[in-house]
Design a protein around this motif. Structure first.
Motif, short mmCIF file in Angstrom:
data_model
loop_
_atom_site.label_atom_id
_atom_site.label_comp_id
_atom_site.label_asym_id
_atom_site.label_seq_id
_atom_site.Cartn_x
_atom_site.Cartn_y
_atom_site.Cartn_z
N GLU A 77 0.94 -1.31 -0.12
CA GLU A 77 0.08 -0.13 -0.08
C GLU A 77 0.96 1.29 0.04
O GLU A 77 0.51 2.17 -0.56
N VAL A 78 1.91 1.26 0.83
CA VAL A 78 2.84 2.58 0.82
C VAL A 78 3.45 2.50 -0.41
O VAL A 78 3.77 3.81 -1.03
N ASP A 79 4.02 1.36 -1.25
CA ASP A 79 4.52 1.58 -2.59
C ASP A 79 3.56 2.08 -3.55
O ASP A 79 3.98 3.11 -4.31
N ALA A 80 2.21 1.72 -3.45
CA ALA A 80 1.19 2.26 -4.38
C ALA A 80 1.06 3.51 -4.00
O ALA A 80 1.00 4.66 -4.97
N ALA A 81 1.19 4.27 -2.71
CA ALA A 81 1.11 5.97 -2.51
C ALA A 81 2.41 6.56 -3.16
O ALA A 81 2.24 7.51 -3.62
N LEU A 82 3.42 5.70 -2.91
CA LEU A 82 4.73 6.58 -3.50
C LEU A 82 4.65 6.36 -5.28
O LEU A 82 5.23 7.58 -5.62
#
Length: 339
Positions: free
Chosen positions: A118-123
């Protein structure tokens, strides 16, 4: 009698107006905010992007929440953090967890690997936006976020630094520390401690065996029982250990600034500092505060009415002295380092 009533009403009115003025002033923060939406592994995630009022941010802080159904602004409690980041020249991206607010999905269905994705998607979303400053990217990871950020940093080359707030290393050890610290705080006697530890051991044994919720529920009093979804979440993550991820990210040389409360009853901050220094060496800096797990002043956690009033009237004062200044300094240092 009538004059007395009038005087009382006047006094109450003045007090109400004064409280209103203080509340407005205490909630006037130095940042702008806009809603954003991006795609996550479980669907659309709704969040906020805050920026310095001048609009000239040089970098981006990405919030990696702790446990629970966290909303993008934590009900306004993140505002002092947003403001401190803006003062240091950073925008902040924060979103409601899956299933919270208008974000799709269910955070209780996630593993720590799912949270990292999820953090990867945000970045990835942030880098694709022309109006989001990603020159220097810093992860702000709180509590449970300590099992998330190492995975992200190890797999990417665009993270310039991490601010870790009250993060733990091992899920089971953290749980036992939390139990014992709570018993100490309550002044539990030897018999009470023995019963609590025995019950904890029983539940841990069920988790280790991968027991079904029905087996757990039939042997656990309703008052102490997790929900079915919570049991699934814990079962999925009970073996979380940050060590492997920290070791994997170490070669990148990404600085990690650990911010810890001296009165943290949730996490063994001494263990976290020791493991971070062992695995990340000179890339770790540590600041400790006269604070609890959330870095709030102890009185805020210990006296409910103080916490409630402070949260409404002057949210900045929830945090212990020095916390926000330290955060600004850490971001400024990471901003100078850049990538």
């Amino acid at each position: 009698m009538r004059k007395t009533i009038v005087r009382v009403l006047v006094v109450l009115t003045v007090l109400a107006v004064g409280l209103g003025v203080v509340t407005v002033a205490g909630n006037d923060f130095r940042f702008t905010r806009r809603e954003v939406t991006f795609g996550g592994p479980q669907g659309s995630l709704v969040g906020v992007l805050t920026e310095p009022r001048g609009g000239d941010a040089r970098g981006l802080v990405v919030m990696v929440h702790g446990d629970g159904p966290v909303e993008a602004t934590q009900g306004g409690l993140y505002s002092p953090w947003f403001e401190a980041a803006a003062d240091a020249g950073f925008a902040t991206l924060s979103w409601s967890k899956p299933g919270v607010g208008r974000s799709a999905g269910d955070w209780l269905d996630q593993s720590m690997a799912d949270r990292a994705a999820e953090v990867d998607a945000a970045l990835d979303w942030a880098h694709a936006q022309d109006d989001v400053p990603t020159g220097t990217v810093v992860l702000w990871a709180a509590s449970q976020g300590g099992w998330v950020f190492p995975r992200v940093v190890a797999d990417r080359d665009d993270v310039a630094g991490v601010v870790a707030v009250g993060t733990a290393v091992d899920w089971l050890r953290q749980g036992r520390f939390h139990l014992l610290a709570g018993l100490d705080d309550q002044g539990a006697d030897d018999d009470e401690r023995a019963r609590a530890v025995a019950e904890s051991d029983r539940v841990r044994d069920l988790l280790e065996r991968g027991a079904s919720y029905d087996e757990y529920a039939t042997t656990t009093p309703e008052a102490d029982r997790m929900t079915r979804d919570r049991w699934g979440f814990v079962l999925r993550n009970v073996h979380a250990d940050a060590t492997e991820g920290l070791r994997a990210m170490a070669p990148r040389g990404v600085p990690v600034h650990l911010m810890a409360g001296e009165h943290d009853r949730n996490v063994d901050i001494a263990e976290t500092e020791r493991v971070y220094r062992d695995l990340l060496g000179d890339h770790v800096t540590v600041s400790t505060f006269d604070a609890v797990h959330s870095l709030a002043r102890p009185v805020v956690e210990d006296v409910d009415v103080v916490g409630a009033v402070t949260a409404v009237v002057r949210p900045r004062a929830l945090l212990a002295p020095g916390v926000l200044d330290d955060y600004r300094s850490a971001l400024a240092s990471m901003g100078r380092r850049g990538w």
